[in-house]
Design an enzyme around this catalytic site. Structure first.
Site, PDB file in Angstrom:
ATOM      1  N   TYR A 112       1.017  -1.158  -0.021  1.00 43.54           N
ATOM      2  CA  TYR A 112      -0.021  -0.046   0.059  1.00 43.54           C
ATOM      3  C   TYR A 112       0.819   1.316  -0.037  1.00 43.54           C
ATOM      4  O   TYR A 112       0.671   2.127  -0.636  1.00 43.54           O
ATOM      5  CB  TYR A 112      -0.998  -0.014   1.319  1.00 43.54           C
ATOM      6  CG  TYR A 112      -2.113   1.088   1.288  1.00 43.54           C
ATOM      7  CD1 TYR A 112      -3.040   0.932   0.484  1.00 43.54           C
ATOM      8  CD2 TYR A 112      -1.876   2.183   2.075  1.00 43.54           C
ATOM      9  CE1 TYR A 112      -4.042   1.797   0.450  1.00 43.54           C
ATOM     10  CE2 TYR A 112      -2.868   3.324   1.824  1.00 43.54           C
ATOM     11  CZ  TYR A 112      -4.031   3.006   1.166  1.00 43.54           C
ATOM     12  OH  TYR A 112      -4.932   3.884   1.086  1.00 43.54           O
ATOM     13  N   LYS A 161       1.152   4.251  -3.111  1.00 39.39           N
ATOM     14  CA  LYS A 161       0.648   5.458  -2.723  1.00 39.39           C
ATOM     15  C   LYS A 161       1.701   6.364  -2.990  1.00 39.39           C
ATOM     16  O   LYS A 161       1.336   7.709  -3.626  1.00 39.39           O
ATOM     17  CB  LYS A 161       0.088   5.559  -1.477  1.00 39.39           C
ATOM     18  CG  LYS A 161      -1.311   4.774  -1.229  1.00 39.39           C
ATOM     19  CD  LYS A 161      -2.260   5.337  -2.474  1.00 39.39           C
ATOM     20  CE  LYS A 161      -3.851   4.576  -2.003  1.00 39.39           C
ATOM     21  NZ  LYS A 161      -4.678   5.008  -3.276  1.00 39.39           N
TER      22      LYS A 161
END
Length: 246
Positions: free
Chosen positions: A151, A155
């Site tokens: 993640y 991002k």
């Protein structure tokens, strides 16, 4: 007010639903995209300016087909809110499975790229030319959480993609923005209410904010004229452990 046309991905719940409904409330025509039709239809229920198309953003042919339908339905596109994404179980770095890594990359990075590129093509070739692409970054685009390698990596990559779109799009009056969201009250952050692992090894409950605030923030970014831009916006629960995280 002239008609304005937007696409919101991952609009079947949470942040995507809040953003789509905020745009609809302000008079936009909104196409909502997601993998399942039923929750998309719930998002746009009662709004005659809403339309729903199914697509898995990590599948390029599905994305291209969905944006072709958007172009056919609306005739133009003014804003894309690139919201769809997913996380993975919180595990130590060497325990992250290849399947979870690839799934998060497919949704958060590949999907953001596929949708942005499809929107960019429409915006570049329409008259009048131009548009705005808003990417859902995250607090994790700035500071990682424990056990969140996939993640966090995706991002951070979204930030670079946002800057590149904004740069390349200048000559076509296309701009890009990123909204970094911390602890909006959605199903994805429900675990915050039970306590989540902190960098010092402790576990603590973290505060959340009403997701409607995020929806209104996205609508504000979308409403700006193309000569103005908010490149990066952070909206977060005031007392969440971010500014002092670590």
């Amino acid at each position: 007010m002239a008609d304005r046309f937007a696409v919101v991905t991952g609009a079947g719940q949470g942040i995507g639903r809040a953003a789509a409904q905020a745009l609809l409330a302000e008079g936009w025509h909104v196409a909502v995209l997601g993998r399942r039709m039923a929750p998309l239809e719930e998002t746009i229920a009662g709004h005659d300016r809403g339309v729903a198309f199914t697509a898995d953003v990590g599948d390029r042919p599905q994305v291209e087909a969905a944006f072709a339908r958007v172009k056919e339905r609306f005739g133009r596109l003014d804003v894309l809110f690139n919201n769809a994404g997913r996380g993975a179980p919180a595990v130590d770095f060497d325990e992250l499975s290849p399947e979870d890594w690839e799934g998060v990359v497919a949704a958060n990075l590949n999907g953001t790229f596929f949708c942005a590129q499809a929107a960019y093509r429409i915006m570049r070739n329409q008259s009048p030319q131009g548009g705005r692409i808003i990417n859902n970054g995250s607090i994790s685009a700035h500071a990682p959480r424990p056990g969140a390698a996939a993640y966090t990596a995706t991002k951070h990559a979204v930030t670079g993609l946002t800057k590149q779109i904004a740069l390349d799009g200048r000559k076509h009056d296309i701009t890009a923005s990123q909204i970094d969201i911390g602890n909006a009250a959605t199903p994805m952050t429900e675990r915050m209410t039970k306590g989540v692992l902190q960098p010092d090894g402790s576990t603590m409950v973290e505060p959340r904010i009403d997701v409607a605030h995020v929806g209104r923030a996205v609508a504000h970014m979308a409403s700006l004229p193309l000569e103005a831009n908010i490149p990066f916006m952070t909206i977060m629960a005031t007392k969440m452990p971010f500014l002092g995280r670590g």
